[in-house]
Motif scaffolding. Structure first.
Motif, PDB file in Angstrom:
ATOM      1  N   ARG A  52       2.799   6.895   7.782  1.00 33.30           N
ATOM      2  CA  ARG A  52       2.145   6.732   6.482  1.00 33.30           C
ATOM      3  C   ARG A  52       2.514   7.886   5.551  1.00 33.30           C
ATOM      4  O   ARG A  52       2.746   7.690   4.351  1.00 33.30           O
ATOM      5  CB  ARG A  52       0.624   6.641   6.654  1.00 33.30           C
ATOM      6  CG  ARG A  52       0.157   5.333   7.298  1.00 33.30           C
ATOM      7  CD  ARG A  52      -1.335   5.374   7.613  1.00 33.30           C
ATOM      8  NE  ARG A  52      -1.773   4.221   8.357  1.00 33.30           N
ATOM      9  CZ  ARG A  52      -2.283   3.101   7.834  1.00 33.30           C
ATOM     10  NH1 ARG A  52      -2.406   2.994   6.518  1.00 33.30           N
ATOM     11  NH2 ARG A  52      -2.669   2.102   8.598  1.00 33.30           N
ATOM     12  N   ALA A 110      -2.989  11.017   0.961  1.00 33.33           N
ATOM     13  CA  ALA A 110      -2.630  11.834  -0.201  1.00 33.33           C
ATOM     14  C   ALA A 110      -2.937  13.300   0.044  1.00 33.33           C
ATOM     15  O   ALA A 110      -2.128  14.188  -0.271  1.00 33.33           O
ATOM     16  CB  ALA A 110      -3.371  11.332  -1.440  1.00 33.33           C
ATOM     17  N   PRO A 130      -6.279   5.734   1.385  1.00 35.14           N
ATOM     18  CA  PRO A 130      -5.177   6.390   0.663  1.00 35.14           C
ATOM     19  C   PRO A 130      -5.445   7.862   0.381  1.00 35.14           C
ATOM     20  O   PRO A 130      -4.511   8.667   0.351  1.00 35.14           O
ATOM     21  CB  PRO A 130      -5.086   5.589  -0.639  1.00 35.14           C
ATOM     22  CG  PRO A 130      -5.649   4.239  -0.296  1.00 35.14           C
ATOM     23  CD  PRO A 130      -6.743   4.518   0.695  1.00 35.14           C
ATOM     24  N   ALA A 162       4.630   7.799   2.054  1.00 34.81           N
ATOM     25  CA  ALA A 162       4.080   8.378   0.830  1.00 34.81           C
ATOM     26  C   ALA A 162       5.055   9.377   0.214  1.00 34.81           C
ATOM     27  O   ALA A 162       5.213   9.447  -1.009  1.00 34.81           O
ATOM     28  CB  ALA A 162       2.751   9.065   1.131  1.00 34.81           C
ATOM     29  N   ILE A 191       1.121   5.777  -2.387  1.00 40.21           N
ATOM     30  CA  ILE A 191       0.189   6.748  -2.951  1.00 40.21           C
ATOM     31  C   ILE A 191       0.206   6.639  -4.469  1.00 40.21           C
ATOM     32  O   ILE A 191       1.249   6.701  -5.117  1.00 40.21           O
ATOM     33  CB  ILE A 191       0.572   8.171  -2.514  1.00 40.21           C
ATOM     34  CG1 ILE A 191       0.469   8.289  -1.013  1.00 40.21           C
ATOM     35  CG2 ILE A 191      -0.311   9.204  -3.183  1.00 40.21           C
ATOM     36  CD1 ILE A 191      -0.922   8.078  -0.465  1.00 40.21           C
TER      37      ILE A 191
END
Length: 920
Positions: free
Chosen positions: A637, A592, A588, A641, A647
């Motif tokens: 992804r 992020a 993650p 997010a 996230i």
């Protein structure tokens, strides 16, 4: 043309001829032949040595080439005299006992490199006699013994004429025929008959054949002169193109020297000087190349470019290495050859009123005026020869009109651009009309690549966009990039257009879809055009390119918001590939950080398409489906997010969902067996793999457990992704990854990704994404079985990869040794919340990954993920590690030990050590 000086210093024919006569008086039979051979051998060696000495002292290459041809002429002449006067003397020679020795092909031009072929025609008046057969055989065997590479034919004049009519190659060889020695009237008869029976009336047909032959040759050698390792002889803009121009001129205008084309009005005096300058430069480079390679080498490979630059006197300047300056000179010379081709073909077209000879569209000969220019025969020309001098902005506008009307640029207009392009000064660059015209070309719906390349070839693009002018013909001295910076950039724009048009939808489905969702096409096209604009300036080209974008975009008519987006894309154009290819996308923190840098869905879309175009434009074979899959994974992804998904949330829900999905997939398993399997893995397993892979793993593990196997190895290939996934299920033990990596190196397999999972009951499930040496999947069953056997032998202790690798010779080519890749180790504790990320950079070699992995094992580090990448000669490998307690490596002293140990592990191999690549 510079004449040869002090010819007797090269070879004294009178003195050597006297020696041969004396030998004939004192020797006979084999003794005579050996003595003559030794005398000619010494004369040839001494002559070559003198020519090389003169050349290295500064004599131009074209003069040295004529000297080499002169030397061979004299050897052949003396050998002929010896053969017909001393060995096969005929008291009263009949008409059949006559020969003319004729040079053809390159030797016929009177120019030879040190290892050029000697092409000979033995011309006979009638069919071959016993006397002529003996003389020819004697001469050929002697020349071969002298280590000359001789090509030969024995023919009558009638034979030559008949075969020339049937074969263009033979016709070209005879076109360059040059008398060397023997019966001169026989040679004169050949020339007369050739002109009368072959050449007369066939000029344009011959020209079209030779130009078609040239185009086919260009296709074989990449169809671009802007490559980083060009072929000096056969490549686009190389010596063969100059030869083609000479053949065409000689055939059509019956000239023996290019200078005669000036008198006939075909080329100008300035263009003749350009021809001579290009020929001299190319011959000088070729002569050095043969001497350096000690063989007939024609390719400017990386390993010889450095020595060539040094020999030719190039030195490092601020922001440019000597090798880059030399290669830029070479590529600009190749461009000049292309200019000369257009000029001469145009003269031929106009004189013969024939269709265009340069693969151009033919729209009829009707003349029409279009937007201040004249269109005729599918090409756009100026209205008068002063148009560009008086209105220099028209040098930009003409390309926009040509693009809009599907026309080419007339060579006459290109010639005038060459003459007046320096008039494109600051006022023209600031002209809104000229800048709008350029933007229309760049973002036009009609294939901008073609017209940008024509602008570049004409020297207009670099003059109008001066920052682009700084990267014209700028080589990238590494084995990853195939093209010069300007050619790479123009190809990237072309690929962007193909993606937008849906022409690459099968290769790039996501890019082809989202490119139509971007809010500004102009932003995307300008960003692609500028992404490498600051290469070669001695700093980070992304940072420097951002400054260029901020300065240039307002001039091009872009708003402040558009300028900001273009500048951001140029600054971060490597971000997406670096994240996708180096980081764990299941982490993650990786997503992020990436989302934090990108910030908006629009930038995400723009960055993906730019990244795809950039990678595809690097060169053939660089792009593959695996890279595409990684970029798509990152895109999706990041998109999730940005929409607020995942996230910052706990991962429990995702883990729970993954376990439920697998339970549904394996619902035919016994309940107890299924529950046990679901409890075997740690959380990272459920977060890092898709359901298809988890189900595949489950079946492999179940089968191995039921059969009580200690090692189970399975493979599956994906041709679209261009990769093969290998799963090794085995008892976990320290150093397992290092041993497997070593086995794969021995088997000749490239690891590009690896994930290491352990179970609660002491087993390991190691997943490797691998490719072959050509970055494709492993589809050969024998190759796969060989790799599996290597892994089994290694894990059982039967084979020691370290010893096998050390015993092998390095697999990399000698030419890679000229690249300096300083070993560098980066340790990053900010890239992941739970892992320390170690990036290792070094020169690729056999066993590179194995050596690094073994060092990590020695350092008591547990490996969780590896990303393996190679960029030409450079290996860039990333490892996610924890210490023996399952924690990130925070201690500074421990970090320093890791750096030292890994730096030692990736040092280039020595003869005593052996060493390695991800591929064997």
């Amino acid at each position: 043309m510079e004449q040869l000086k002090n010819k007797r210093e090269i070879i004294d024919r009178r003195s050597i001829g006297a020696d041969l006569r004396r030998l004939a008086e004192t020797h006979d039979g084999d003794s005579l032949r050996q003595a003559v051979f030794e005398r000619l051998r010494d004369a040839l060696a001494e002559g070559r040595q003198k020519i090389e000495q003169r050349f290295l002292e500064g004599e131009p290459g074209d003069v040295a080439a004529r000297a080499m041809s002169y030397l061979v002429d004299q050897i052949i002449t003396m050998l002929y005299d010896h053969a017909v006067e001393d060995v096969f003397a005929a008291a009263n020679p009949t008409d059949g006992e006559q020969l003319s020795v004729v040079a053809v092909g390159g030797y016929g031009r009177g120019q030879m490199a040190p290892f050029s072929d000697v092409d000979l025609l033995f011309l006979m008046p009638y069919k071959q006699t016993a006397w002529s057969e003996s003389v020819i055989e004697y001469m050929l065997y002697m020349l071969w013994d002298l280590k000359l590479k001789v090509g030969h034919a024995s023919r009558t004049v009638d034979d030559c004429i008949r075969m020339a009519k049937q074969d263009t190659t033979i016709r070209t060889a005879l076109l360059e025929a040059r008398y060397v020695y023997g019966n001169q009237p026989l040679y004169a008869e050949l020339k007369r008959r050739f002109q009368k029976d072959v050449v007369a009336g066939s000029g344009i047909d011959y020209v079209e054949l030779k130009l078609a032959e040239r185009d086919e040759r260009h296709q074989r050698f990449g169809d671009s002169r802007y490559v980083n390792e060009p072929n000096l002889k056969e490549g686009k803009g190389g010596m063969r193109d100059l030869h083609t121009l000479f053949w065409v001129a000689k055939y059509l205008y019956q000239v023996d020297r290019v200078s005669e084309l000036v008198e006939k009005g075909v080329i100008s005096q300035g263009e003749y000087r350009k021809f001579v300058k290009a020929e001299r430069f190319l011959w000088t480079v070729r002569f050095h190349l043969h001497l350096l390679a000690n063989r007939p080498e024609e390719r400017l490979t990386f390993d010889v470019q450095t020595n060539l630059a040094k020999r030719l006197g190039y030195t490092d300047h601020a922001g440019a290495q000597a090798i880059e300056r030399f290669m830029k000179h070479y590529l600009l010379t190749a461009r000049d050859v292309g200019d000369l081709t257009r000029v001469i073909c145009t003269a031929i077209e106009q004189e013969n009123q024939r269709k265009p000879l340069l693969r151009l569209p033919r729209l009829g000969l009707r003349t029409r005026e279009i937007d201040g220019f004249v269109a005729e025969g599918g090409r756009l020309d100026v209205t008068d020869k002063e148009q560009f001098a008086e209105k220099p902005a028209d040098m930009v506008r003409i390309f926009r009109v040509a693009q809009h009307e599907d026309l080419d640029i007339h060579p006459n207009a290109l010639r005038l651009m060459r003459r007046h392009r320096k008039k494109i000064t600051r006022p023209v660059r600031q002209d809104p009309v000229a800048n709008r015209a350029f933007m229309d070309i760049l973002t036009g719906e009609k294939e901008p690549e073609i017209h940008l390349r024509r602008m570049n070839e004409a020297g207009v693009l670099g003059q109008f966009i001066t920052d682009f002018g700084r990267v014209v013909a700028q080589t990238q001295h590494d084995m990853y990039h195939h093209y010069t910076v300007d050619e790479h950039t123009i190809r990237a724009v072309g690929l962007l257009w193909q993606i937008e048009q849906g022409k690459l939808k099968q290769d790039h489905p996501l890019s082809a879809e989202i490119i139509h969702k971007v809010l500004s096409r102009e932003v995307l096209y300008v960003a692609v055009f500028l992404h490498d604009i600051a290469k070669g300036r001695g700093g980070d080209h992304s940072v420097l390119g951002e400054r260029v974008a901020k300065k240039l975009c307002p001039r091009l008519g872009m708003s402040a918001a558009e300028t900001e987006t273009v500048a951001w894309l140029v600054r971060w154009h490597l971000l997406m590939s670096a994240t996708a290819f180096k980081r764990d996308l299941a982490d993650p923190k990786t997503i992020a950080d990436f989302v934090g840098a990108v910030q908006s869905p629009e930038r995400l879309r723009l960055l993906l398409v730019l990244t795809v175009a950039d990678i595809r434009a690097v060169g053939p074979g660089v792009w593959n489906g695996w890279k595409g899959q990684l970029l798509r994974d990152l895109y999706y992804r990041a998109e999730d997010a940005m929409s607020g998904d995942m996230i910052g949330r706990a991962s429990r829900e995702r883990i729970k969902q993954a376990r439920q999905n697998l339970a549904e997939r394996l619902k035919d398993w016994p309940t107890r067996q299924l529950d046990a399997h679901l409890e075997r893995f740690y959380d990272g397993y459920w977060l890092g793999l898709d359901i298809e892979t988890q189900a595949w793993h489950a079946e492999i593990m179940r089968r191995a457990d039921e059969q009580k196997k200690h090692i189970e190895i399975e493979a599956r290939s994906d041709k679209f992704k261009a990769m093969t996934e290998i799963v090794i299920y085995a008892t976990d033990h320290p150093g397992l990854f290092a041993r497997i990596a070593g086995a794969m190196a021995v088997a000749g397999v490239n690891i590009v990704d690896a994930r290491i999972f352990t179970t609660h009951d002491g087993m390991a499930v190691d997943s490797f994404i691998v490719q072959d040496a050509e970055e494709g999947p492993l589809t050969d069953p024998e190759r796969l079985e060989k790799m599996k056997n290597a892994i089994r032998k290694t894990l059982s202790g039967e084979m020691r990869p370290t010893r096998v690798i050390a015993d092998r010779k390095p697999n990399y080519a000698q030419r890679t040794q000229i690249f300096t890749v300083e070993p560098v180790v980066f340790i990053d504790n900010n890239a992941s919340n739970t892992w320390t990320v170690i990036e290792v950079n070094g020169r690729d070699r056999l066993g590179f990954v194995h050596d690094v992995a073994w060092a990590l094992f020695d350092l008591s580090l547990n490996l969780g993920r590896a990303r393996i990448a190679t960029y030409g000669e450079r290996a860039v490998d990333v490892f996610y590690v924890r210490d023996m307690f399952g924690l990130k490596v925070e201690d500074r002293a421990k970090q320093e030990r890791i750096r030292r140990r890994l730096t030692e592990a990736i040092q280039p191999p020595t003869p005593a050590r052996g060493g390695g690549s991800k591929a064997a």
